[in-house]
Design a protein around this motif. Structure first.
Motif, PDB file in Angstrom:
ATOM      1  N   CYS A  13       1.043  -1.208   0.074  1.00 28.48           N
ATOM      2  CA  CYS A  13      -0.162   0.074   0.211  1.00 28.48           C
ATOM      3  C   CYS A  13       0.995   0.977  -0.329  1.00 28.48           C
ATOM      4  O   CYS A  13       1.931   1.357   0.453  1.00 28.48           O
ATOM      5  CB  CYS A  13      -0.985   0.055   1.370  1.00 28.48           C
ATOM      6  SG  CYS A  13      -1.895  -0.787   1.710  1.00 28.48           S
ATOM      7  N   ASP A  14       0.426   2.872  -0.201  1.00 32.06           N
ATOM      8  CA  ASP A  14       0.704   3.884  -0.025  1.00 32.06           C
ATOM      9  C   ASP A  14       1.799   3.706   1.447  1.00 32.06           C
ATOM     10  O   ASP A  14       0.959   3.287   1.934  1.00 32.06           O
ATOM     11  CB  ASP A  14      -0.419   4.417  -0.896  1.00 32.06           C
ATOM     12  CG  ASP A  14      -0.174   4.775  -1.915  1.00 32.06           C
ATOM     13  OD1 ASP A  14       0.229   4.653  -2.594  1.00 32.06           O
ATOM     14  OD2 ASP A  14      -1.219   5.696  -2.421  1.00 32.06           O
ATOM     15  N   THR A  15       3.111   4.771   0.848  1.00 33.11           N
ATOM     16  CA  THR A  15       3.539   5.187   2.575  1.00 33.11           C
ATOM     17  C   THR A  15       2.425   5.674   3.898  1.00 33.11           C
ATOM     18  O   THR A  15       1.919   6.894   2.906  1.00 33.11           O
ATOM     19  CB  THR A  15       4.724   4.971   2.207  1.00 33.11           C
ATOM     20  OG1 THR A  15       5.278   4.063   1.269  1.00 33.11           O
ATOM     21  CG2 THR A  15       5.665   5.466   3.599  1.00 33.11           C
ATOM     22  N   LYS A  16       2.798   5.418   4.819  1.00 28.03           N
ATOM     23  CA  LYS A  16       2.249   6.685   5.567  1.00 28.03           C
ATOM     24  C   LYS A  16       3.026   6.781   6.436  1.00 28.03           C
ATOM     25  O   LYS A  16       4.048   5.917   7.318  1.00 28.03           O
ATOM     26  CB  LYS A  16       0.886   5.233   6.261  1.00 28.03           C
ATOM     27  CG  LYS A  16       0.253   6.442   7.296  1.00 28.03           C
ATOM     28  CD  LYS A  16      -0.189   5.568   8.511  1.00 28.03           C
ATOM     29  CE  LYS A  16      -1.877   5.750   7.827  1.00 28.03           C
ATOM     30  NZ  LYS A  16      -3.098   4.922   8.998  1.00 28.03           N
ATOM     31  N   TYR A  17       3.664   7.894   6.793  1.00 30.69           N
ATOM     32  CA  TYR A  17       3.956   8.980   7.181  1.00 30.69           C
ATOM     33  C   TYR A  17       3.431   9.030   8.287  1.00 30.69           C
ATOM     34  O   TYR A  17       2.533   9.839   8.633  1.00 30.69           O
ATOM     35  CB  TYR A  17       4.466   9.962   6.362  1.00 30.69           C
ATOM     36  CG  TYR A  17       5.279   9.670   5.135  1.00 30.69           C
ATOM     37  CD1 TYR A  17       6.335  10.467   5.580  1.00 30.69           C
ATOM     38  CD2 TYR A  17       4.610  10.637   4.189  1.00 30.69           C
ATOM     39  CE1 TYR A  17       7.438   9.066   3.942  1.00 30.69           C
ATOM     40  CE2 TYR A  17       5.507   9.197   2.935  1.00 30.69           C
ATOM     41  CZ  TYR A  17       6.787   9.220   2.779  1.00 30.69           C
ATOM     42  OH  TYR A  17       7.274   9.253   1.801  1.00 30.69           O
ATOM     43  N   ILE A  18       4.334   8.568   9.331  1.00 26.75           N
ATOM     44  CA  ILE A  18       3.803   9.553  10.759  1.00 26.75           C
ATOM     45  C   ILE A  18       5.201  10.582  11.180  1.00 26.75           C
ATOM     46  O   ILE A  18       6.153   9.869  11.355  1.00 26.75           O
ATOM     47  CB  ILE A  18       4.021   7.951  12.118  1.00 26.75           C
ATOM     48  CG1 ILE A  18       2.819   7.109  11.216  1.00 26.75           C
ATOM     49  CG2 ILE A  18       4.279   8.710  13.027  1.00 26.75           C
ATOM     50  CD1 ILE A  18       2.948   6.379  12.150  1.00 26.75           C
ATOM     51  N   ILE A  19       4.698  11.585  11.850  1.00 31.52           N
ATOM     52  CA  ILE A  19       5.408  12.699  11.594  1.00 31.52           C
ATOM     53  C   ILE A  19       5.530  13.110  13.372  1.00 31.52           C
ATOM     54  O   ILE A  19       4.394  13.947  13.854  1.00 31.52           O
ATOM     55  CB  ILE A  19       5.839  13.778  11.270  1.00 31.52           C
ATOM     56  CG1 ILE A  19       5.182  13.367   9.076  1.00 31.52           C
ATOM     57  CG2 ILE A  19       5.947  14.660  11.285  1.00 31.52           C
ATOM     58  CD1 ILE A  19       5.353  14.697   8.438  1.00 31.52           C
ATOM     59  N   SER A  20       6.335  13.105  14.282  1.00 34.33           N
ATOM     60  CA  SER A  20       6.531  13.473  15.548  1.00 34.33           C
ATOM     61  C   SER A  20       7.651  15.019  15.852  1.00 34.33           C
ATOM     62  O   SER A  20       8.805  14.701  15.516  1.00 34.33           O
ATOM     63  CB  SER A  20       7.427  12.090  16.644  1.00 34.33           C
ATOM     64  OG  SER A  20       7.231  12.351  17.721  1.00 34.33           O
ATOM     65  N   ASP A  21       6.830  16.490  16.354  1.00 27.39           N
ATOM     66  CA  ASP A  21       7.548  17.102  16.061  1.00 27.39           C
ATOM     67  C   ASP A  21       8.139  17.140  17.153  1.00 27.39           C
ATOM     68  O   ASP A  21       7.238  17.152  18.351  1.00 27.39           O
ATOM     69  CB  ASP A  21       6.788  18.599  15.462  1.00 27.39           C
ATOM     70  CG  ASP A  21       6.433  18.392  13.869  1.00 27.39           C
ATOM     71  OD1 ASP A  21       6.769  17.990  13.375  1.00 27.39           O
ATOM     72  OD2 ASP A  21       5.288  18.810  13.621  1.00 27.39           O
ATOM     73  N   LYS A  22       9.343  18.018  17.310  1.00 27.30           N
ATOM     74  CA  LYS A  22       9.205  18.579  18.914  1.00 27.30           C
ATOM     75  C   LYS A  22      10.378  19.275  18.543  1.00 27.30           C
ATOM     76  O   LYS A  22      10.998  19.959  17.420  1.00 27.30           O
ATOM     77  CB  LYS A  22      10.599  16.740  19.277  1.00 27.30           C
ATOM     78  CG  LYS A  22      11.314  17.495  20.265  1.00 27.30           C
ATOM     79  CD  LYS A  22      12.689  16.967  20.622  1.00 27.30           C
ATOM     80  CE  LYS A  22      13.041  17.164  21.849  1.00 27.30           C
ATOM     81  NZ  LYS A  22      14.680  16.289  21.974  1.00 27.30           N
TER      82      LYS A  22
END
Length: 77
Positions: A13-22
């Protein structure tokens, strides 16, 4: 329940991005130059000074032409 059949095909499937901003605080110095000016204003005020001088004058009415004896009476004692 029966056995599931495994297939050798894989479906991506399409890549899912999980972004964690600090967020980190970092100090930035702002320099505000201030120039303080102390002004002195000159206001000219008149100061009256009088130069005093004394002159000696002699008033000469002129040489008498007549006798003033009648005006001044001498008393004899």
């Amino acid at each position: 329940m029966g056995k599931e059949k495994k297939s050798g095909k894989k479906i991506y499937c399409d890549t899912k991005y999980i972004i964690s901003d600090k967020y980190t605080e970092e100090e930035v110095t702002f320099v505000h130059p201030v120039i303080r000016i102390e002004r002195e204003h000159i206001k000219y005020v008149p100061r009256h000074v009088y130069k005093e001088e004394t002159k000696k004058e002699t008033y000469d009415p002129g040489y008498p032409t007549k006798c003033d004896c009648k005006k001044k009476k001498k008393k004899d004692y």
